[in-house]
Design an enzyme around this catalytic site. Structure first.
Site, PDB file in Angstrom:
ATOM      1  N   HIS A 146       1.387  -9.503   4.602  1.00 56.23           N
ATOM      2  CA  HIS A 146       0.054  -8.396   4.518  1.00 56.23           C
ATOM      3  C   HIS A 146      -0.462  -8.681   3.076  1.00 56.23           C
ATOM      4  O   HIS A 146      -0.364  -7.303   2.076  1.00 56.23           O
ATOM      5  CB  HIS A 146       0.569  -7.034   4.707  1.00 56.23           C
ATOM      6  CG  HIS A 146      -0.919  -6.191   5.129  1.00 56.23           C
ATOM      7  ND1 HIS A 146      -0.856  -5.567   6.609  1.00 56.23           N
ATOM      8  CD2 HIS A 146      -1.846  -5.842   4.548  1.00 56.23           C
ATOM      9  CE1 HIS A 146      -2.049  -4.992   6.264  1.00 56.23           C
ATOM     10  NE2 HIS A 146      -2.652  -5.285   5.337  1.00 56.23           N
ATOM     11  N   GLN A 157       1.008  -1.281  -0.008  1.00 59.04           N
ATOM     12  CA  GLN A 157       0.062   0.184   0.058  1.00 59.04           C
ATOM     13  C   GLN A 157       0.898   1.250   0.072  1.00 59.04           C
ATOM     14  O   GLN A 157       0.307   2.312  -0.539  1.00 59.04           O
ATOM     15  CB  GLN A 157      -0.974   0.056   1.248  1.00 59.04           C
ATOM     16  CG  GLN A 157      -1.966  -1.110   1.040  1.00 59.04           C
ATOM     17  CD  GLN A 157      -3.068  -1.127   2.223  1.00 59.04           C
ATOM     18  OE1 GLN A 157      -2.530  -1.794   3.508  1.00 59.04           O
ATOM     19  NE2 GLN A 157      -3.857  -0.353   2.010  1.00 59.04           N
ATOM     20  N   ASN A 199      -1.301 -10.894   8.433  1.00 58.12           N
ATOM     21  CA  ASN A 199      -2.612  -9.875   8.533  1.00 58.12           C
ATOM     22  C   ASN A 199      -3.889 -10.359   7.991  1.00 58.12           C
ATOM     23  O   ASN A 199      -4.051 -10.603   6.738  1.00 58.12           O
ATOM     24  CB  ASN A 199      -1.997  -8.739   7.744  1.00 58.12           C
ATOM     25  CG  ASN A 199      -3.210  -7.486   8.015  1.00 58.12           C
ATOM     26  OD1 ASN A 199      -3.317  -6.933   9.144  1.00 58.12           O
ATOM     27  ND2 ASN A 199      -3.948  -7.295   6.989  1.00 58.12           N
ATOM     28  N   GLU A 200      -4.825 -10.359   8.617  1.00 57.68           N
ATOM     29  CA  GLU A 200      -6.175 -10.650   8.404  1.00 57.68           C
ATOM     30  C   GLU A 200      -6.381 -11.643   7.592  1.00 57.68           C
ATOM     31  O   GLU A 200      -6.917 -11.666   6.033  1.00 57.68           O
ATOM     32  CB  GLU A 200      -6.820  -9.521   7.589  1.00 57.68           C
ATOM     33  CG  GLU A 200      -6.906  -8.156   8.502  1.00 57.68           C
ATOM     34  CD  GLU A 200      -7.650  -7.071   7.760  1.00 57.68           C
ATOM     35  OE1 GLU A 200      -8.296  -6.937   6.963  1.00 57.68           O
ATOM     36  OE2 GLU A 200      -8.035  -6.037   8.812  1.00 57.68           O
ATOM     37  N   ARG A 233       4.235   0.059  13.026  1.00 60.02           N
ATOM     38  CA  ARG A 233       3.784  -1.051  12.588  1.00 60.02           C
ATOM     39  C   ARG A 233       4.034  -1.037  10.995  1.00 60.02           C
ATOM     40  O   ARG A 233       3.070  -0.243  10.578  1.00 60.02           O
ATOM     41  CB  ARG A 233       2.493  -1.862  12.917  1.00 60.02           C
ATOM     42  CG  ARG A 233       1.852  -3.104  12.377  1.00 60.02           C
ATOM     43  CD  ARG A 233       0.440  -3.625  12.402  1.00 60.02           C
ATOM     44  NE  ARG A 233       0.313  -4.802  11.685  1.00 60.02           N
ATOM     45  CZ  ARG A 233      -0.695  -5.043  11.199  1.00 60.02           C
ATOM     46  NH1 ARG A 233      -1.871  -4.278  11.108  1.00 60.02           N
ATOM     47  NH2 ARG A 233      -1.022  -6.073  10.140  1.00 60.02           N
ATOM     48  N   TYR A 286     -12.814  -1.830  12.889  1.00 64.07           N
ATOM     49  CA  TYR A 286     -13.124  -0.851  12.305  1.00 64.07           C
ATOM     50  C   TYR A 286     -14.833  -0.430  12.353  1.00 64.07           C
ATOM     51  O   TYR A 286     -15.241   0.949  12.578  1.00 64.07           O
ATOM     52  CB  TYR A 286     -12.973  -0.822  10.766  1.00 64.07           C
ATOM     53  CG  TYR A 286     -11.755  -0.954  10.242  1.00 64.07           C
ATOM     54  CD1 TYR A 286     -10.925   0.326  10.153  1.00 64.07           C
ATOM     55  CD2 TYR A 286     -11.062  -1.989  10.208  1.00 64.07           C
ATOM     56  CE1 TYR A 286      -9.857   0.561   9.707  1.00 64.07           C
ATOM     57  CE2 TYR A 286      -9.587  -2.010   9.736  1.00 64.07           C
ATOM     58  CZ  TYR A 286      -9.107  -0.900   9.442  1.00 64.07           C
ATOM     59  OH  TYR A 286      -7.549  -1.006   9.181  1.00 64.07           O
ATOM     60  N   ASN A 288      -7.468  -5.939  14.335  1.00 66.39           N
ATOM     61  CA  ASN A 288      -7.908  -4.999  13.350  1.00 66.39           C
ATOM     62  C   ASN A 288      -9.520  -4.740  13.590  1.00 66.39           C
ATOM     63  O   ASN A 288     -10.364  -5.566  13.332  1.00 66.39           O
ATOM     64  CB  ASN A 288      -7.451  -5.556  11.870  1.00 66.39           C
ATOM     65  CG  ASN A 288      -6.101  -5.626  11.829  1.00 66.39           C
ATOM     66  OD1 ASN A 288      -5.225  -5.453  12.832  1.00 66.39           O
ATOM     67  ND2 ASN A 288      -5.782  -6.092  10.584  1.00 66.39           N
ATOM     68  N   ASP A 326       2.449   0.681  -7.737  1.00 63.89           N
ATOM     69  CA  ASP A 326       3.704   0.653  -8.482  1.00 63.89           C
ATOM     70  C   ASP A 326       4.718   1.755  -7.782  1.00 63.89           C
ATOM     71  O   ASP A 326       5.789   1.252  -7.747  1.00 63.89           O
ATOM     72  CB  ASP A 326       3.527   1.101 -10.125  1.00 63.89           C
ATOM     73  CG  ASP A 326       2.947  -0.137 -10.970  1.00 63.89           C
ATOM     74  OD1 ASP A 326       2.778  -1.382 -10.427  1.00 63.89           O
ATOM     75  OD2 ASP A 326       3.018  -0.118 -11.932  1.00 63.89           O
ATOM     76  N   GLU A 357      -4.926  -2.278  13.965  1.00 66.91           N
ATOM     77  CA  GLU A 357      -5.490  -1.483  13.048  1.00 66.91           C
ATOM     78  C   GLU A 357      -6.626  -0.959  13.511  1.00 66.91           C
ATOM     79  O   GLU A 357      -7.730  -1.598  13.934  1.00 66.91           O
ATOM     80  CB  GLU A 357      -5.756  -2.110  11.789  1.00 66.91           C
ATOM     81  CG  GLU A 357      -4.504  -2.529  10.837  1.00 66.91           C
ATOM     82  CD  GLU A 357      -5.179  -3.152   9.500  1.00 66.91           C
ATOM     83  OE1 GLU A 357      -6.054  -2.877   9.137  1.00 66.91           O
ATOM     84  OE2 GLU A 357      -3.982  -3.815   9.114  1.00 66.91           O
ATOM     85  N   HIS A 371      -2.271  -5.099 -12.570  1.00 67.92           N
ATOM     86  CA  HIS A 371      -1.902  -4.875 -13.770  1.00 67.92           C
ATOM     87  C   HIS A 371      -2.712  -5.676 -14.694  1.00 67.92           C
ATOM     88  O   HIS A 371      -3.083  -5.120 -15.772  1.00 67.92           O
ATOM     89  CB  HIS A 371      -0.312  -5.468 -14.189  1.00 67.92           C
ATOM     90  CG  HIS A 371       0.728  -4.642 -13.137  1.00 67.92           C
ATOM     91  ND1 HIS A 371       1.911  -5.047 -12.989  1.00 67.92           N
ATOM     92  CD2 HIS A 371       0.522  -3.152 -12.814  1.00 67.92           C
ATOM     93  CE1 HIS A 371       2.456  -4.198 -12.152  1.00 67.92           C
ATOM     94  NE2 HIS A 371       1.727  -2.954 -12.248  1.00 67.92           N
TER      95      HIS A 371
END
Ligand SMILES: *[C@@H]1O[C@H](CO)[C@@H](O)[C@H](O)[C@H]1NC(C)=O
Ligand SMILES: *[C@@H]1O[C@H](CO)[C@@H](O)[C@H](O)[C@H]1NC(C)=O
Length: 495
Positions: free
Chosen positions: A146, A43, A190-191, A101, A335, A333, A76, A398, A63
């Site tokens: 991740h 990311q 991760n997740e 992290r 939200y 994590n 990219d 998170e 892509h």
């Protein structure tokens, strides 16, 4: 003076009044509580084929399948943290966090995924990053995976192929031995729920497989083994010398009963087991293995559908006991919150369960359609985890909110303030063992299938500017103040 006297005279009545769900709670965090911010390699880094990095599934997916990304963009260049990591550390310092992290890009270190080729430039990049963090007094917390699987492994079926768990352990050994002298906090995966269901079930994320109820369970099965192999390896080969902690980051919404009826409470429990329990029960429960309700329901459905065996794979007794307890802490994590009632599933993400998810119209909405602002749900979730898994050590790995409002992000400022406050209530009033909070995210970044359309950063990044400048948002100032005060000072202290 008069005003102060008035305020003071109100304090006792405030204390005796039962605290409402939305009231602020004034207290501080203990000194060993770690505040931080989080990011992930794909990311933010960019440099997608620089200095020998190999291709991973997000490179391939963005892509080849750019129509599946809202703005047809990719990672990219992203926030160009491959070149601008010192700027990231600058703003971490400005925030005053104790911890950062971030994740390692597997194919930057091992371009093909396996250890036959180790890319020294990749190792060098993370050494520079880790050393710079430490010399600025910031503790690194490192995620090994991740979601950016080396493409070579996807060509072998990716996580649906159990052999990938052995390759993951090989990669973990490379990372532990290169960085373990300085990195004391590790997250294996991760997740895994998102990787399984969105990557292998509905195909919204890389690698884009659409095989809900089959490939997602296979992928999850391999990931649980991969996590355990990496954990065991650390204990066997590195624990004594490096004395670190190894955990896993699991994603969980609070799935609250829609009403107090026993049917809704049962549906809520079922939903928690299918979502969080899928990965948490094998690792953190006393019994180990998948949640009983998942095993029973998926076996029954598979049978009805004419399968020879359950679509949910089974662990041998040996694996059940190896996976059980394979984590030094619970990375969480979180939200948002959903309401649950029984009924035929209304979500493509839940094929085998019997519950429906809704959100209350009165909850504030955000730039992400699934993410409503429900601070009190955080406290309920932390309490549920405490009760279900016998008070594990929890690090919130998170927590954050999406917008597209630029630097005047008052909703994000309020979100972090209220969610951190609910976490404080969970610690002080409910006795939850929470010891860290990593805000998602340090900077605006490539938000998977939303591309650059929505933002999670405490700092903005201008993706049209080749310099990718980082600029403080309002939320970063509010977070900085909370960190400085180590919590929330009662209003009379703020005069
Ligand atoms: C991604 O693109 C490839 C090549 O065009 C195609 O075969 C594949 O089906 C696409 N995947 C998805 C999930 O659309
Ligand atoms: C359920 O009962 C509790 C305790 O009486 C109450 O606080 C809560 O608002 C009720 N929840 C719902 C969804 O009605």
């Amino acid at each position: 003076m008069l005003i102060k006297a008035l305020i003071c005279s109100f304090i006792p009545s405030l204390l005796v009044r039962a605290m409402g769900e939305n009231d602020m709670y004034y207290d501080t965090f203990s000194n060993d509580f770690a505040f931080g911010a989080a990011t992930s390699a794909y990311q933010i880094e960019g440099g997608w084929r620089e200095d020998g990095k190999g291709e991973n599934i997000w490179d391939r997916f963005t892509h080849q399948n750019s129509t599946l990304i809202q703005d047809a963009s990719n990672g990219d260049i992203a926030a160009d943290s491959y070149h601008k990591y010192k700027n990231d550390i600058q703003i971490l310092k400005e925030l005053g966090v104790e911890t950062y992290r971030f994740s390692l890009s597997w194919s930057r270190i091992l371009p093909n995924g396996d250890i036959s080729l180790v890319n020294s430039k990749g190792i060098e990049y993370y050494n520079k990053l880790i050393n710079e963090l430490i010399s600025n007094g910031i503790e690194p917390m490192v995620t090994l995976y991740h979601w950016d699987l080396p493409q070579q492994f996807q060509d072998l079926g990716g996580w649906t192929n159990e052999v990938i768990s052995d390759y993951f352990a090989d990669y973990a050994r490379v990372a532990f031995s290169a960085f373990g002298d300085r990195v004391k906090w590790w997250l294996t995966l991760n997740e895994p729920w998102i990787q399984s269901v969105l990557g292998y079930g509905v195909g919204q994320f890389a690698p884009g497989l659409k095989s809900i109820g089959i490939a997602d369970y296979l992928a999850g099965h391999t990931m649980l083994k991969a996590h355990t192999l990496a954990y065991e390896l650390y204990k066997r080969e590195f624990q004594q010398e490096h004395e670190g902690k190894v955990g896993i980051a699991l994603d969980a919404s609070w799935l609250a009963p829609k009403s107090n009826s026993s049917a809704d409470k049962e549906a809520s429990e079922q939903a928690m087991q299918f979502k969080l329990g899928w990965f948490a029960h094998p690792i953190f429960s006393k019994e180990g293995d998948y949640p009983p309700i998942m095993k029973t329901m998926i076996a029954a459905k598979s049978k009805n559908e004419g399968y020879a065996r359950s679509r949910l794979p089974t662990f041998t007794p040996e694996w059940i006991s190896r996976i059980k307890g394979s984590s030094d802490f619970f990375g969480l994590n979180h939200y948002t919150t959903f309401l649950v009632n029984p009924g035929k599933s209304n979500s493509p993400l839940f094929k085998d369960s019997e519950f429906q998810l809704t959100q209350d119209d009165s909850w504030p909405s955000t730039a992400a359609d699934w993410l409503k602002v429900v601070p009190w749900g955080f406290r309920h979730l932390l309490k549920w985890i405490k009760e279900a898994y016998d008070s594990p050590l929890v690090i919130v790995t998170e927590n954050g909110v999406a917008d597209n409002r630029g630097i005047n992000d008052l909703q994000r400022a309020d979100y972090h303030k209220r969610y951190i406050n609910e976490m404080l209530k969970a610690i002080r009033l409910d006795g939850c063992n929470v010891r860290g909070y990593m805000a998602w995210s340090l900077i605006d970044n490539f938000e998977w299938s939303d591309g650059y359309m929505i933002k999670f950063g405490l700092y903005s990044v201008d993706f049209d500017d080749p310099e990718r400048p980082r600029v403080a948002k309002e939320s970063s100032k509010v977070y900085k103040e909370i960190i400085k005060n180590r919590g929330f000072l009662a209003p009379q202290h703020l005069e």
